[in-house]
Design an enzyme around this catalytic site. Structure first.
Site, PDB file in Angstrom:
ATOM      1  N   HIS A   1       6.911   2.198   4.088  1.00  0.00           N
ATOM      2  CA  HIS A   1       6.693   3.295   3.141  1.00  0.00           C
ATOM      3  C   HIS A   1       7.109   4.621   3.755  1.00  0.00           C
ATOM      4  O   HIS A   1       7.638   5.508   3.069  1.00  0.00           O
ATOM      5  CB  HIS A   1       5.221   3.349   2.743  1.00  0.00           C
ATOM      6  CG  HIS A   1       4.922   4.308   1.629  1.00  0.00           C
ATOM      7  ND1 HIS A   1       4.884   5.678   1.807  1.00  0.00           N
ATOM      8  CD2 HIS A   1       4.664   4.103   0.325  1.00  0.00           C
ATOM      9  CE1 HIS A   1       4.600   6.262   0.654  1.00  0.00           C
ATOM     10  NE2 HIS A   1       4.465   5.331  -0.256  1.00  0.00           N
ATOM     11  N   CYS A   2       6.892   4.769   5.049  1.00  0.00           N
ATOM     12  CA  CYS A   2       6.973   6.096   5.671  1.00  0.00           C
ATOM     13  C   CYS A   2       8.348   6.743   5.561  1.00  0.00           C
ATOM     14  O   CYS A   2       8.470   7.858   5.069  1.00  0.00           O
ATOM     15  CB  CYS A   2       6.562   6.012   7.134  1.00  0.00           C
ATOM     16  SG  CYS A   2       4.813   5.627   7.373  1.00  0.00           S
ATOM     17  N   LEU A   3       9.386   6.066   6.041  1.00  0.00           N
ATOM     18  CA  LEU A   3      10.683   6.738   6.165  1.00  0.00           C
ATOM     19  C   LEU A   3      11.551   6.679   4.918  1.00  0.00           C
ATOM     20  O   LEU A   3      12.159   7.701   4.557  1.00  0.00           O
ATOM     21  CB  LEU A   3      11.437   6.177   7.376  1.00  0.00           C
ATOM     22  CG  LEU A   3      10.702   6.329   8.712  1.00  0.00           C
ATOM     23  CD1 LEU A   3      11.644   6.007   9.867  1.00  0.00           C
ATOM     24  CD2 LEU A   3      10.129   7.715   8.889  1.00  0.00           C
TER      25      LEU A   3
END
Length: 431
Positions: free
Chosen positions: A267-269
């Protein structure tokens, strides 16, 4: 983990039992709180009730005693949230056609709001754009409860910092950024998280806490894009980018190591920096150029991997069309089963579309356990054997799990494209 007798027990509900919510719920139960782990996925809740964890950081052995004691109770029934004292929201915040989708956050706010009582504390942990807590999440809680944030209940934001598969930095020893809409809310949020983690880091507003999470991920996203684009140009210039990175990493100041790869996932990047870019564009009418450039570079790394594979096969007098390609690693990072937004899905799609026979192996990714693994459902899954390695026209290492037998891969595969620099040999190309 032994219950801390100094902790004042609270009735806690954690909405969302994924990679963020499950570790948080388990930790809260271990230290002495009474926790309901709420999730809309009935199959996921059923597995948890049977003591089966689908998150690598939470082994079944941690679930069993908590379930037996009743300290942790997974549930799909929203009525189990009644009379909660601490409500934590850890639901997904995906992008839909480049626009933040906060529908899960909105649903969670309305649901918690119906059970919200004076004196309770509600914290949003889901990654989102600055302003969400005060402009969207809080007002929804207020409307559903007929209470007012601040005077009647505490409201705050605390960004998650879960790093799946990291054996050194876990929930309890990773500093936790916390915030509230006022002094009393910040203190209430601090008290709760202080029972879970070694260190809390208060900031003065929810917007600052929301921006902190986006800053952390944008920093990584931009620097990974730099390493990826540098790898592309270094290859064309006939320079070993990995040797240059190793040499630069000896500098004890002013440099932080980032390495190339087949793309970014989780999800983060792929998602979080775009939340910030969207907010800047929507509010200020300007483009966040660093994020857009990083998105462009990282999103096209799967295309570059396929291009390098085509070149490597051509050098060996082979065509990609009809070749047998074995992909090693479907997760987006090593030693996890997290296949969310994995670049392996795009690489497999491109290879199949160009006529290759694609097989894949990953000891961690289980189709019915991990989010977004369904993206890979059309890829034939196989075990890594000497015969299968030898039969492949090319082996592509995408996620360098420790579980892979690298000496065997090197010994039996006729040609390897190594996207993680774990292998050496005359028949090995590094990204």
């Amino acid at each position: 983990m032994i219950k801390n007798p100094r902790i004042q027990q609270r009735r806690v509900v954690v909405v969302g039992q994924g990679y963020v919510g499950l570790p948080l719920a388990v930790r809260a139960a271990e230290v002495g709180h009474r926790v309901v782990g709420l999730d809309v996925d009935a199959e996921r809740v059923k597995r948890l009730m049977l003591g089966e964890s689908y998150v690598e950081d939470i082994p079944d052995t941690r679930l069993a005693p908590l379930l037996a004691s009743g300290a942790y109770r997974p549930s799909i029934d929203v009525s189990d949230c009644a009379e909660f004292e601490i409500g934590i929201v850890t639901v997904p915040t995906p992008l839909r056609d480049g626009v933040p989708d906060l529908s899960h956050v909105e649903d969670a706010a309305r649901m918690l709001g119906r059970h919200l009582r004076p004196g309770a504390t509600v914290v949003l942990e889901s990654t989102t754009y600055p302003g969400t807590t005060e402009e969207l999440f809080g007002p929804l809680l207020e409307r559903a409860s007929s209470l007012t944030a601040g005077p009647d209940f505490h409201l705050g934001y605390s960004p998650e910092r879960i790093d799946p598969g990291n054996a050194d930095w876990k929930l309890e020893n990773t500093p936790k950024v916390i915030s509230g809409i006022d002094t009393a809310s910040t203190e209430a949020v601090r008290r709760f998280y202080s029972s879970l983690v070694d260190t809390t880091v208060p900031v003065t507003s929810c917007k600052e806490a929301e921006l902190t999470k986006l800053l952390e991920n944008t920093f990584r996203h931009v620097n990974i894009a730099l390493a990826n684009e540098l790898a592309i140009f270094a290859h064309e210039l006939d320079i070993d980018v990995w040797a240059a990175i190793d040499a630069a990493s000896t500098k004890p100041f002013g440099f932080m190591r980032f390495t190339p790869g087949p793309g970014v996932g989780g999800h983060c990047l792929p998602i979080d920096p775009s939340y910030l870019s969207w907010r800047v564009q929507r509010t200020l009418g300007r483009n966040f150029r660093f994020v857009e450039l990083a998105n462009d570079v990282n999103n096209h790394m799967p295309d570059y991997v396929v291009r390098r594979l085509v070149d490597g096969l051509n050098e060996r007098k082979k065509s990609l069309n009809g070749s047998r390609i074995l992909l090693l690693g479907l997760a987006y990072k090593a030693n996890t089963g997290d296949a969310r937004e994995t670049p392996a899905a795009r690489i497999a799609e491109l290879l199949t579309g160009m006529g290759a026979e694609v097989q894949a192996a990953d000891p961690h990714v289980v189709d019915d356990a991990h989010p977004r693994a369904a993206d890979l459902e059309t890829v034939e899954r196989v075990e890594v054997t000497p015969g299968r390695l030898a039969a492949a026209d090319a082996v592509v290492l995408l996620a360098d799990h420790d579980a892979f037998d690298y000496p065997a891969i090197t010994a039996h595969a006729p040609y390897i494209l190594d996207c993680r620099r774990r292998l050496v040999g005359a028949h090995v190309d590094s990204l």
